[in-house]
Each structure stands twice: as structure tokens, then as C-alpha cells.
Design a protein around this motif. Structure first.
Motif, PDB file in Angstrom:
ATOM      1  N   ALA A 650     -34.615  17.346   1.521  1.00 43.80           N
ATOM      2  CA  ALA A 650     -34.433  18.059   0.244  1.00 43.80           C
ATOM      3  C   ALA A 650     -33.146  17.578  -0.420  1.00 43.80           C
ATOM      4  CB  ALA A 650     -34.390  19.557   0.480  1.00 43.80           C
ATOM      5  N   PHE A 651     -32.122  17.373   0.398  1.00 42.70           N
ATOM      6  CA  PHE A 651     -30.840  16.889  -0.155  1.00 42.70           C
ATOM      7  C   PHE A 651     -31.001  15.471  -0.686  1.00 42.70           C
ATOM      8  CE2 PHE A 651     -26.578  15.019   0.184  1.00 42.70           C
ATOM      9  CZ  PHE A 651     -25.869  15.947  -0.571  1.00 42.70           C
ATOM     10  N   LYS A 652     -31.680  14.648   0.092  1.00 42.12           N
ATOM     11  CA  LYS A 652     -31.892  13.251  -0.332  1.00 42.12           C
ATOM     12  C   LYS A 652     -32.646  13.198  -1.669  1.00 42.12           C
ATOM     13  CE  LYS A 652     -34.181   8.957   1.093  1.00 42.12           C
ATOM     14  NZ  LYS A 652     -33.078   8.018   1.178  1.00 42.12           N
ATOM     15  N   SER A 680     -25.442  21.342  -6.919  1.00 42.69           N
ATOM     16  CA  SER A 680     -26.698  22.061  -6.662  1.00 42.69           C
ATOM     17  C   SER A 680     -26.797  22.598  -5.237  1.00 42.69           C
ATOM     18  CB  SER A 680     -27.899  21.160  -6.935  1.00 42.69           C
ATOM     19  OG  SER A 680     -27.902  20.806  -8.270  1.00 42.69           O
ATOM     20  N   ILE A 681     -25.636  22.727  -4.580  1.00 41.09           N
ATOM     21  CA  ILE A 681     -25.598  23.367  -3.255  1.00 41.09           C
ATOM     22  C   ILE A 681     -24.898  24.722  -3.430  1.00 41.09           C
ATOM     23  CG2 ILE A 681     -24.721  23.188  -0.875  1.00 41.09           C
ATOM     24  CD1 ILE A 681     -26.870  21.098  -1.549  1.00 41.09           C
ATOM     25  N   TRP A 700     -29.419  14.605 -10.353  1.00 43.86           N
ATOM     26  CA  TRP A 700     -29.457  13.150 -10.230  1.00 43.86           C
ATOM     27  C   TRP A 700     -28.083  12.548  -9.961  1.00 43.86           C
ATOM     28  CZ3 TRP A 700     -33.972  11.869  -8.938  1.00 43.86           C
ATOM     29  CH2 TRP A 700     -35.112  12.419  -9.553  1.00 43.86           C
ATOM     30  N   GLU A 701     -27.030  13.356 -10.191  1.00 42.28           N
ATOM     31  CA  GLU A 701     -25.679  12.829  -9.900  1.00 42.28           C
ATOM     32  C   GLU A 701     -25.531  12.530  -8.410  1.00 42.28           C
ATOM     33  OE1 GLU A 701     -22.837  15.666 -11.357  1.00 42.28           O
ATOM     34  OE2 GLU A 701     -23.730  15.571 -13.356  1.00 42.28           O
ATOM     35  N   ALA A 706     -27.514  10.049  -2.029  1.00 41.99           N
ATOM     36  CA  ALA A 706     -28.875  10.208  -1.504  1.00 41.99           C
ATOM     37  C   ALA A 706     -29.445   8.874  -1.029  1.00 41.99           C
ATOM     38  CB  ALA A 706     -29.761  10.816  -2.580  1.00 41.99           C
ATOM     39  N   ALA A 707     -29.138   7.828  -1.766  1.00 44.97           N
ATOM     40  CA  ALA A 707     -29.707   6.516  -1.439  1.00 44.97           C
ATOM     41  C   ALA A 707     -29.294   6.058  -0.046  1.00 44.97           C
ATOM     42  CB  ALA A 707     -29.257   5.502  -2.477  1.00 44.97           C
TER      43      ALA A 707
END
Ligand code: HDE
Length: 711
Positions: A650-652, A680-681, A700-701, A706-707
Motif C-alpha cells: 500500500a505504501f509502495k 498521507s501517513i 505521488w510525491e 516507492a520505486a
């Protein structure tokens, strides 16, 4: 022990009761109405003997079964449908005399079928592909089919090339690989020789090709049509559908995983939303161009590979479509529905778009083999809501009984009926377009600009969207085996943007061809579009069109968003109740996910039904995650590594995550512990902040972090 039943369970129960009621009290019969006393055993010569040819009951049952399938659609085979209605906000008599565009009191019934293009009927929903968006309006003046896509342009300009395009994208004919995927040699071999495909291709590389939901996609009629008013005057028009929930997509990593976790993800999402009363809605808009302005654009209005930027011609919203009923039977409705671009009504007309012209032939033709004959309009889903009378007769599967002595016109024996109507009585008449031309097999030079609009599209995207395009090209071309095809594609991509070509080349381990500034015929050989006109370099007639980017869509609602609640025995009832209530009030759907199936007991000793055990679901099927506290609950969740994976993914995928109380301890086992300041946490924060973050769809920041997450 007090027990609380979940609402979802009740809905399922209702469905079951309804289906029992539908068949209640009715005996099993043959197709001839004969009552049957045994449908489990065939007729045999003795209980252990051979089956008798006489067994007509067995033969009827098996014959019917043997012929249950009809040929699947050659394209758009995989689809999901729903019923609904269309309402007009504002009448437009000055533009069109169509009843549907003039009567704001009407509720016009519709049937919609969404589809993917390349895959077979059973292919997964999250293929990277165009989505079909076909709407059948059952109007008082006859049926109007608007058979469009979720992208505003098409791959090719002339119907003549359609079989080549489709053969190139379908599984390769020698080994029937790959299914529902454009990522293979034959597709890129074809498109790299037909650069007119580039515009649709870059849309397919964008997130538009992997929607979060069918309910969150735009729809487009693509071709320029005409609207005709009661004076017989014509305006050019492009038709648009704008989803009330905004345009949202998943990431490619999710798409790949969703296909495994729930290959019916879109179909189920549409069905569930309608069953739950969250009716999908789209506003309907028109872009209007005056007849005299036909040639004022840098592109040709008849070229279906071009859109009219909304910056140049705004979309006027004039109505709304609501889908409020699931089909009763998939085959009878969704499979047998036949959309024909040739189904139009007075007040709407065609243009000379050569792709549209070809479609006017193709769709009727294909129904002959798919539905077996010319009477497919008699199948219930295809029947107009108005009466039909004509002298067409007989044919396979004629299900009506035409009466009378005459089946020709003119006649006196039938009293001259069915009679003709005048235009003033609502008859259709084609727009009187002046034609004065030589018969040619060719294409207008005004269609030859293949690069300006793909470049405009790319320039209009947000940075995260551009990165997704690069990643998509790296994936797609990376799956091709032939370097010469990749090289051609790199030259073509460089015509959109040199940096994009560089990142794709890097991912492929190749270099961008040096000749990117040379004309196409000198650099990679002629574009084989069969015309004398080779595509020129991209022009910049508009810096950007905000409507093309999903970063400018609506982010104001969490309605129908699915939030996973990770819980085990002993969870905090207070925290669960508060968050669940706040989310549901805003229309979100809450699902309880636990280490096992069955029920959970909360810290107040109440029993709760679990929606899914962690073994049967995946993080990619949800929009956000919430973890209520409860010491015992968190201890149990920590013992199951799948919850760590769930949160990490979900975080990724840049989703919002909220925890209360001891819930934070579960985060400490995951990568999230290093990014607690992420916007968003939410740790022990108000539900409202979490709700706003879900409405924003993704953070998206977080993409760069995430990558690097290896799941
Ligand atoms: Fe189609 N297309 N198409 N297409 N198309 C079909 O018709 C075809 C095109 C689209 O949910 C077929 O009933 C030709 C453009 C949708 O049932 C077939 C050409 C657009 C659907 C066919 C095109 C579309 C179809 C397959 C080039 C967007 C699914 C079975 C001239 C504006 C409708 C069928 C549904 C289905 C032919 C180009 C959209 C074979 C020859 C452009 C949404 O007749």
C-alpha cells in the motif's frame, strides 16, 4: 454475547431470496413444456447398461449445452455491461433537433458496455489497453449507439488498416502468445511502420490504459460527428463523457498484481457499486465547431487520430448518465448486445471521417457471424423502445410473426403501409453535403501530421504521469525481441520528446538513434502508411492542454473507495467504530481483513463478521489502509508476515495509511516506520485528514521512495 450483523451480509441474503423468488413454484420442463421427473440420470438399458439413443431428454439438455457459446467479439471481447438512464440538463435546439437533446423532462434508458480491446472474453481486466465505452440510447425516435472509447483518439486514420492493426496486437498467430497485451514484436513492428498510431499509442502508455475503475474513466465518441438543427444546419461535434468521480488509475505494478488477485476487478467493481446503490455517473458534453470553422485548425477535424484540445474548444456539459441496474443475465444482455455506429437518430449525422465510414459497414457485418443472422435487432437487449414496421422479412431466427399480404413498397394491398414519413414528422434525412471530387484511393495531406498531438499530450502530463509513460514504454519495448523494432520506436518516441526517448533507451540498454532530427524517410525509412505524405516534425501550436492530465481531475470524493481495515481478535471497538462510521458516511466501502475467516471478537467482546482472510485478498485491491489499535489484535497481526507485505505494498503504491493506538507498532515492522512524516501517513490523527488523502487518490510525491521498495 451481543452480535452485530454486517449490512453486506444482508444484501447478499436479499439477492439470494430474490433469485429463489424468481423461480419459485415453477416446475422443471423441457423446451417443449414437458414436465420432467429426473434431470440427473440418462435413460439406460439397465442401471449399469449403455445409454439409449431414445433419450430425448438427455439429447435436448446436451445439445443446448453444446451450442451455448457464440463467437466472441473479434475485438472488445472482454466486457461488462449495465443499465441506466440519460437526462438532459440543457436543451440545444439551435444545434440539434434530436429529441434526446431537446427534452429535459425525458429519462432515456441506456445500456452501456465497457470493454478491453485486445484480450479474449476471459482475459484479465487490468490489461494495459484502450477501454471500449459503448452506449445504447433507447430514444423515442429510435436507438442511437455512441460506440466510443476511453481515449479521445484512435490508432489509425482509415478503416482499411484496421485488420492489420488488430492482427498485430492480438496474440501472435504461430503460438497464440501473448494474451491481452500489446507488449510484443508484431504490435511494435506494425506501429513503428505506421506513425499515425503514435497518438493513441502514447495514451496507451499513460495511466489511462490502467483505470482504477470503469466508473472512473472518461468516454469519447472520437470521430467528429454532425449535429443538425431543424433548419437543416450542421455543426461539427465531438461527444464526451466525464465521470463524476474523476479520472483515476492504478499503477502498472498494481495492474500486474490485480490481474492475479482478482482478474474480474473492474467487472466486480462495477457490479458491486451498482448493487450497493453507488450508481456510477457521467456528465455528457459536446465540443462544437461551426461549419465555417472546419478548416481553421492545425489538424483536420476528419482525422480520428486528432483531438480538439479543450483549451481551444471547451466542452459544454449538457446532460448526465446514471447506471443503476445490473444485467439480469450476462449472456442475454452484455454478450448479445450489438452496438452499431450506424444507429443514429434525426439531429445527429456522420462526417466523412474515413474510419467512421468504414465502421458504418463493419459493425452490421460482424453481427451476422456473431449473432447468426440479420434479425439480431429482435434480441431483447437490442430492441428499440419504439415500434418498428418495415418490409424486411424472414431470415434465421425470425422471432416475430409479421402479418398481412404485403411485404413490399409501394403497395395498395397493404393500404400503402408501412408509409413514409416527412421530415416534419420526424423522419431521418442525411445532411446535404456538397461533394465534388475525383474518385481516389488515398489520404488527404491534412492527415499527415503524426507527431504534434502526441507531443502535446506528453507536455500536458504531470511529472509522475510522464514517468509512468517512460516506464510503460520500457516494459512494452523490453518485451520485444527485435532490436531493429526497438530502434525504430526510439526514433519515433524522440519525435515526442528527446528526454523521454533517452530514458526509454536507457531502460532498454540501447542508444537513441543519432538521426532523430532527420526526416523520417532518411532516418528510419519511409512511414509505410501507403500515402505519398510523410509525417513532418512535430509543431507546437499549444503548449499544453490541462484536460489531458489526470492531475487536473476531481479529487473531492471518497465515494466507493475501498478501505482495508486490518484487524484481529481484541481490536479496539471504539477506534474501529469511529473510523468506519466516518468513512461510510462519505460513501467509502470498508472491508475487515483478518488473519483468518469467520468472525472476530473486539475488545468489548462483540462478534464481527470478517470480509476476507489475509490468505484470500491482496493490498492492491484496496485504495487505503486503516489499522485500529488493540494490544491483542496488533500482536496477532504482527505474527502474520502477509500483513507486513500488505502495508508495504500500500505504501509502495502511494496510498493513504492511517493507524490508531497500538496500530503504530505494526507500522514499525514495515518501511513506513522510516517515513512517518509522509503527508498521507496518519498516526492517531483525525479521520478527516485520512479522508482528504484518500480523495486525492495517491500521494505521488512518494513515488521516488516507492520505486526503491522491493515488493
Ligand atoms: Fe470497433 N469493432 N472497429 N472501434 N469497437 C467492434 O463490433 C471496427 C473503432 C469499439 O461493447 C466489433 O460488435 C472497425 C473505433 C467498441 O459490443 C467490430 C474499425 C472505436 C466496440 C469492430 C473499428 C471502436 C467495438 C467487434 C475501424 C472507438 C465494442 C464486435 C474502421 C470510437 C462494442 C462488434 C461492444 C467493436 C470493428 C474502430 C470502438 C469487429 C472495422 C475508432 C467500443 O465490428
Amino acid at each position: 454475547m451481543a452480535k452485530k450483523k454486517k449490512k453486506f451480509e444482508t444484501e447478499k441474503q436479499n439477492q439470494l431470496e430474490k433469485s429463489i423468488k424468481d423461480g419459485q413454484g415453477k416446475p422443471l420442463t423441457t423446451n417443449q413444456g414437458l414436465k420432467v421427473n429426473d434431470t440427473n440420470n440418462s435413460l439406460k438399458s439397465g442401471e449399469r447398461g449403455s445409454t439409449l439413443l431414445e433419450d430425448f431428454l438427455l439429447r435436448e439438455k446436451i445439445t443446448n449445452f453444446d451450442h451455448e457459446r457464440i463467437p466472441e467479439r473479434i475485438v472488445h471481447a472482454r466486457g461488462s455491461g449495465a443499465h441506466g438512464y440519460f437526462e438532459l440538463y440543457k436543451s440545444i435546439p439551435e444545434l440539434s433537433k434530436a429529441g434526446i437533446f431537446n427534452d429535459t423532462e425525458r429519462k432515456t434508458p441506456v445500456f452501456v458496455r465497457f470493454s478491453t480491446v485486445a484480450g479474449s472474453k476471459g482475459s484479465p481486466d487490468l490489461a494495459r489497453d484502450v477501454r471500449g465505452f459503448a452506449v445504447k440510447f433507447y430514444t423515442q425516435e429510435g436507438t442511437w449507439d455512441l460506440v466510443g472509447n476511453n481515449m479521445p483518439i484512435f490508432f489509425i486514420q482509415d478503416a482499411m488498416k484496421f485488420p492489420d492493426l488488430v492482427h498485430s496486437v492480438k496474440p501472435e498467430p504461430n503460438n497464440e502468445i501473448p494474451q491481452a497485451a500489446s507488449a510484443h514484436d508484431t504490435f511494435y513492428d506494425f506501429v513503428s511502420h505506421a506513425t499515425e498510431t503514435l497518438h493513441n499509442q502514447i495514451w496507451v502508455m499513460s495511466d489511462r490504459a490502467i483505470p482504477r475503475s470503469l466508473r472512473m474513466m472518461e468516454g469519447f465518441g472520437i470521430h467528429t460527428f454532425r449535429l443538425i438543427n431543424d433548419k437543416g444546419e450542421s455543426h461539427f461535434v465531438k461527444f464526451h463523457w466525464k465521470p463524476v468521480l474523476g479520472v483515476h488509475s492504478v499503477t502498472w505494478d498494481e495492474a500486474v498484481k490485480i490481474n492475479g488477485a482478482d482478474s474480474d476487478f473492474h467487472r466486480r467493481d462495477l457490479w458491486d457499486a451498482i448493487e450497493a446503490g453507488h450508481y456510477p455517473e457521467w456528465e455528457f458534453g459536446v465540443q462544437i465547431v461551426k461549419q465555417e470553422d472546419e478548416h481553421k485548425f492545425e489538424f483536420d477535424l476528419l482525422d480520428p487520430t486528432k483531438l480538439i484540445p479543450e483549451e481551444m474548444v471547451p466542452v459544454q456539459i449538457i446532460g448526465k448518465m446514471t447506471l443503476n441496474k445490473n444485467p439480469e443475465n450476462f449472456f442475454a444482455e452484455t454478450e448479445q448486445v450489438a452496438f452499431l455506429p450506424g444507429h443514429i437518430v434525426p439531429g445527429i449525422d456522420f462526417t466523412n471521417d474515413p474510419l467512421l465510414q468504414g465502421r458504418l459497414f463493419s459493425y452490421r457485418d460482424t453481427q451476422l457471424s456473431r449473432l447468426g443472422g440479420p434479425n439480431f435487432h429482435q434480441i431483447p437487449i437490442n430492441r428499440p423502445v419504439v415500434e418498428t414496421h418495415n418490409n424486411q422479412r424472414d431470415g434465421i431466427m425470425q422471432t416475430e410473426i409479421p402479418k398481412g399480404q404485403t411485404a413490399y413498397f409501394p403497395n395498395t394491398l397493404g393500404g400503402g403501409c408501412p408509409h413514409l414519413s416527412k421530415m416534419s414528422e420526424g423522419a431521418f434525412d442525411s445532411y446535404e453535403e456538397r461533394i465534388d471530387a475525383k474518385k481516389v484511393r488515398g489520404r488527404s495531406e491534412s492527415f499527415s501530421d503524426h507527431f504534434s498531438q502526441p507531443a502535446l499530450f506528453y507536455r500536458s502530463l504531470a511529472k509522475w504521469e510522464q514517468e509512468h509513460v517512460a516506464e510503460a514504454y520500457i516494459f512494452e519495448l523490453g518485451k520485444c525481441n527485435q532490436d531493429h523494432i526497438k530502434q525504430r520506436m526510439l526514433w519515433i518516441i524522440a519525435q515526442i520528446n528527446k528526454d523521454l526517448a533517452k530514458s526509454v533507451a536507457k531502460g532498454l540498454g540501447l542508444a537513441v538513434p543519432k538521426e532523430i532530427d532527420k526526416p523520417i524517410n532518411q532516418a528510419i525509412g519511409a512511414d509505410n502508411d501507403g500515402t505519398k505524405n510523410q509525417p513532418p516534425k512535430a509543431k507546437n501550436y499549444l503548449d499544453s492542454d490541462p484536460a489531458l492530465s489526470q492531475s487536473n481531475t476531481k479529487f473531492d470524493s471518497i465515494a466507493t473507495r475501498k478501505v482495508a481495515f486490518l484487524m484481529a481478535d481484541g481490536f479496539s471497538m471504539k477506534q474501529f467504530k469511529k473510523m468506519s462510521k466516518d468513512l461510510k458516511e462519505k460513501g467509502a466501502m470498508v472491508e475487515i481483513i483478518a488473519p483468518h475467516g469467520g468472525n472476530l471478537v473486539c475488545d468489548e467482546d462483540m462478534e464481527h463478521k470478517i470480509d476476507a482472510s489475509i490468505s484470500t485478498t491482496e493490498s492492491v485491491l484496496f485504495d487505503a489502509v486503516y489499522i485500529p489499535g488493540g494490544k491483542k489484535s496488533i500482536k496477532k497481526l504482527k505474527e502474520e508476515p502477509k500483513f507486513v507485505k500488505f502495508i508495504t505494498e500500500a505504501f509502495k503504491h502511494c496510498k493513504a495509511i492511517s493507524v490508531d493506538g497500538e496500530g503504530e507498532e505494526l507500522l514499525d515492522d514495515t518501511i513506513v516506520s522510516k517515513h512517518k512524516d509522509d503527508k498521507s501517513i496518519f498516526i492517531n490523527q483525525k479521520p478527516n485528514d485520512f479522508i482528504d488523502a484518500i480523495a486525492k487518490h495517491r500521494n505521488w510525491e512518494r513515488m521516488d521512495i516507492a520505486a526503491k521498495i522491493p515488493v
